[in-house]
Scaffold this motif. Sequence first.
Motif, PDB file in Angstrom:
ATOM      1  N   TRP A  80      -4.645   8.357   7.447  1.00 57.72           N
ATOM      2  CA  TRP A  80      -5.649   7.745   6.570  1.00 57.72           C
ATOM      3  C   TRP A  80      -7.007   8.039   7.174  1.00 57.72           C
ATOM      4  O   TRP A  80      -7.149   8.159   8.410  1.00 57.72           O
ATOM      5  N   LEU A  98       1.812   7.262   3.290  1.00 58.12           N
ATOM      6  CA  LEU A  98       1.158   8.561   3.240  1.00 58.12           C
ATOM      7  C   LEU A  98       2.038   9.601   2.556  1.00 58.12           C
ATOM      8  O   LEU A  98       1.542  10.483   1.852  1.00 58.12           O
ATOM      9  N   ARG A 111     -10.044   5.158  -1.197  1.00 52.47           N
ATOM     10  CA  ARG A 111      -9.036   5.449  -0.180  1.00 52.47           C
ATOM     11  C   ARG A 111      -9.059   6.946   0.082  1.00 52.47           C
ATOM     12  O   ARG A 111      -9.294   7.748  -0.843  1.00 52.47           O
ATOM     13  N   ARG A 112      -8.804   7.319   1.332  1.00 52.31           N
ATOM     14  CA  ARG A 112      -8.849   8.742   1.684  1.00 52.31           C
ATOM     15  C   ARG A 112      -7.783   9.056   2.718  1.00 52.31           C
ATOM     16  O   ARG A 112      -7.516   8.229   3.602  1.00 52.31           O
ATOM     17  N   ALA A 113      -7.167  10.215   2.594  1.00 51.45           N
ATOM     18  CA  ALA A 113      -6.117  10.617   3.545  1.00 51.45           C
ATOM     19  C   ALA A 113      -6.204  12.116   3.804  1.00 51.45           C
ATOM     20  O   ALA A 113      -6.694  12.885   2.962  1.00 51.45           O
ATOM     21  N   GLU A 155       0.859  -1.173   0.000  1.00 53.71           N
ATOM     22  CA  GLU A 155       0.000   0.000   0.000  1.00 53.71           C
ATOM     23  C   GLU A 155       0.904   1.234   0.000  1.00 53.71           C
ATOM     24  O   GLU A 155       1.998   1.192   0.566  1.00 53.71           O
TER      25      GLU A 155
END
Length: 208
Positions: A205, A14, A189-191, A11
């Motif tokens: 995240w 960040l 997906r979100r950050a 993955e």
Amino acid sequence: MHLDIWHSEDEPRLGAVLAECWHLLADGAAEPQHDFHTTALATTHAGLGCTLRTVVLRKVDPEARELAFYTDLRSRKIGEIQQDPRIALLFNSVSDDTQIRVQAEAVIHHRDSLAEAAWRDLSPRRRRDYLVSGPRGLPWAWATSGLPAEFEGRDPNEAESEAGRLNFAVVVCRVRQIDWLFLTPYGHRRANFTWNDDGQLQTSWLVP
Ligand SMILES: Cc1cc2nc3c(=O)[nH]c(=O)nc-3n(C[C@H](O)[C@H](O)[C@H](O)COP(=O)(O)O)c2cc1C
């Protein structure tokens, strides 16, 4: 660069996501066809609450965390930014399946070295926007362009375009927060990336 979180071993970290955000924004400023070339700018209006408009993303400086757009000093957004410099920007790229939401603080540059340098780089055709006379957004009796009649049919030359210099402003937005959303058929997906007053970055995240 394009994140390929589904076909890589790991993955993305960040940090890689944040780098991707700045890459996309820089591409947006550089490429007129890029989905991030324009953005929705939100400001606060005392009576209306929130107001929105499209602006062109002109410059991106990841180190300084700055995004810049050009505008007319007489436009309503300028008064709104003077009242409250906290602004928001919304970017959506269909081709990159990516939305980026930015919270930032805006600083207006007018007739200073930064604005003068940007003005020098503008072609007379692009300077024409700043030759519109009278306050922007003023009611008019007919469908006016606001331009002097001679410039409706042709571009001003270099000397004629100089009259727009007084109206030209660069707005530099110092990013405080980025919310990144990446859409995929397998689950999004979100950050979030937030810089505090000391410039320290907090990352997380988020559940999309
Ligand atoms: C594709 C597109 C790009 C635009 N780019 C800008 C821009 O870079 N700067 C700007 O001030 N207005 C730009 N405008 C016009 C604004 O959306 C808006 O109508 C105008 O600035 C007046 O906004 P205000 O009354 O909220 O100040 C653009 C509009 C469109 C449709």
